[in-house]
Design an enzyme around this catalytic site. Structure first.
Site, short mmCIF file in Angstrom:
data_model
loop_
_atom_site.label_atom_id
_atom_site.label_comp_id
_atom_site.label_asym_id
_atom_site.label_seq_id
_atom_site.Cartn_x
_atom_site.Cartn_y
_atom_site.Cartn_z
N ASP A 81 0.88 -1.17 0.00
CA ASP A 81 0.00 0.00 0.00
C ASP A 81 0.92 1.22 0.00
O ASP A 81 1.67 1.43 0.96
CB ASP A 81 -0.87 -0.05 1.26
CG ASP A 81 -1.78 1.16 1.40
OD1 ASP A 81 -1.52 2.20 0.76
OD2 ASP A 81 -2.77 1.05 2.16
N TYR A 180 -9.81 14.51 -5.90
CA TYR A 180 -8.92 14.02 -6.96
C TYR A 180 -8.16 15.17 -7.61
O TYR A 180 -6.94 15.12 -7.78
CB TYR A 180 -9.76 13.26 -8.01
CG TYR A 180 -8.94 12.60 -9.10
CD1 TYR A 180 -8.37 11.34 -8.91
CD2 TYR A 180 -8.73 13.24 -10.33
CE1 TYR A 180 -7.63 10.73 -9.91
CE2 TYR A 180 -7.98 12.63 -11.33
CZ TYR A 180 -7.44 11.38 -11.11
OH TYR A 180 -6.69 10.77 -12.11
#
Ligand code: NAD
Length: 282
Positions: A81, A180
């Site tokens: 991750d 985003y």
């Protein structure tokens, strides 16, 4: 096709040329799907040994490794991750254990958690920033430390190359996606500031800003005729991009062919950043 060489060893002109990324090692984060998959494949085709990072799709990552090996290349898959410092460190340790070091690092992992601004949860905000921006910070920081540790080597003019996967949304605002767009706007200044800091050591840091590329992240935007028609209006070149388009750009940015390219964003977007709304006199 014309051949060069002796009768006993005929080689094509293509074979006579060494591959662009021969004797180099590339690490690509988020390489089990979409753009990362295409970039890893392209770097391997150009001669690099590839570390295929994945987050949750081990089978797809192993499939890519076996495709690369079948084609005569070298690769292995490693789970991590990118928002977790310990896991990023483990990923680089695995890379050193298998391939000694790394020359090219593509910080590609990213995700979207879309919603209208007032409905966006703190978790949706933090998750996107953690992967798309902090993930790039952690990956690039580990890369810089590794390049310094191993010092120069003959396969590349640069000490190391970092490619940040940005987006056209580093410059195009995007309603309904403030997390985003903020992450990719952040990538723009992160990349440029880092590039300025490490260029004197001959570390080249650049970004690729894809436009609309056909991958799982934006399936809703291209998988029906109506959605596709709407999307194509935003693309002057009138086609959706493919992961291979980004792979080719990554090979060039990672190679000595772009040795004087430092701190720039290469837009690979079919013209999406050309304000297509103004194509008919505004
Ligand atoms: P994708 O969903 O296929 O790929 C994203 C990858 O990132 C996946 O493999 C996912 O597992 C991985 N990932 C997510 N969170 C992670 C984490 N915490 N740690 C490690 N890996 C993680 O989508 P894609 O389109 O291939 O996206 C790749 C990159 O390209 C992203 O950074 C995205 O923002 C960027 N991008 C995509 C487009 C497009 O049109 N597809 C356009 C501009 C930018």
């Amino acid at each position: 096709m014309s051949m060069v060489g002796t009768d006993s060893h005929l080689v094509t002109p293509g074979e006579a040329m060494e591959k662009l990324l021969a004797n180099q090692v590339a690490l690509v984060t988020g390489a089990s799907s979409g753009i990362g998959y295409g970039v890893a494949k392209a770097l391997a085709d150009a001669g690099a040994a590839v570390v295929v990072n994945y987050h949750s799709h081990a089978e797809a990552a192993e499939q890519l490794v076996s495709e690369i090996e079948t084609a005569g290349g070298a690769a292995f898959a490693v789970q991590a991750d990118v928002s977790d410092p310990a896991q990023v460190e483990k990923m680089f340790a695995a890379c050193r254990a298998r391939f000694e070091s790394v020359d090219i690092v593509v910080a590609n992992s990213g995700l979207q958690k879309d919603s209208a601004f007032a409905d966006m949860t703190l978790d949706d905000w933090q998750q996107v920033l953690a992967t798309n921006l902090t993930g790039q910070f952690l990956t690039a920081q580990a890369a810089v430390k590794e390049f310094r540790r191993r010092g120069p080597r003959p396969a590349s003019k640069a000490l190391g190359k970092i490619i940040c996967m940005s987006s056209v949304h580093e410059v195009i605002p995007w309603a309904g996606h403030v997390n985003y767009a903020a992450s990719k706007g952040g990538v723009q200044m992160f990349m440029k500031s880092l590039a300025q800091e490490v260029a004197p050591e001959r570390i080249r840091v650049n970004s690729i800003a894809p436009g609309a590329i056909r991958t799982p992240i934006n399936k809703d935007a291209w998988d029906t005729d109506a959605a596709l028609e709407k999307l194509l209006k935003l693309i002057p070149y009138r086609r959706v991009g493919e992961s291979e388009d980004i792979g080719k750009a990554a090979v060039w940015l990672a190679s000595d062919e772009s040795d004087y390219v430092v701190g720039t964003t290469l837009f690979v977007d079919g013209g999406m950043t050309l304000y297509p709304g103004f194509d008919d006199n505004g």
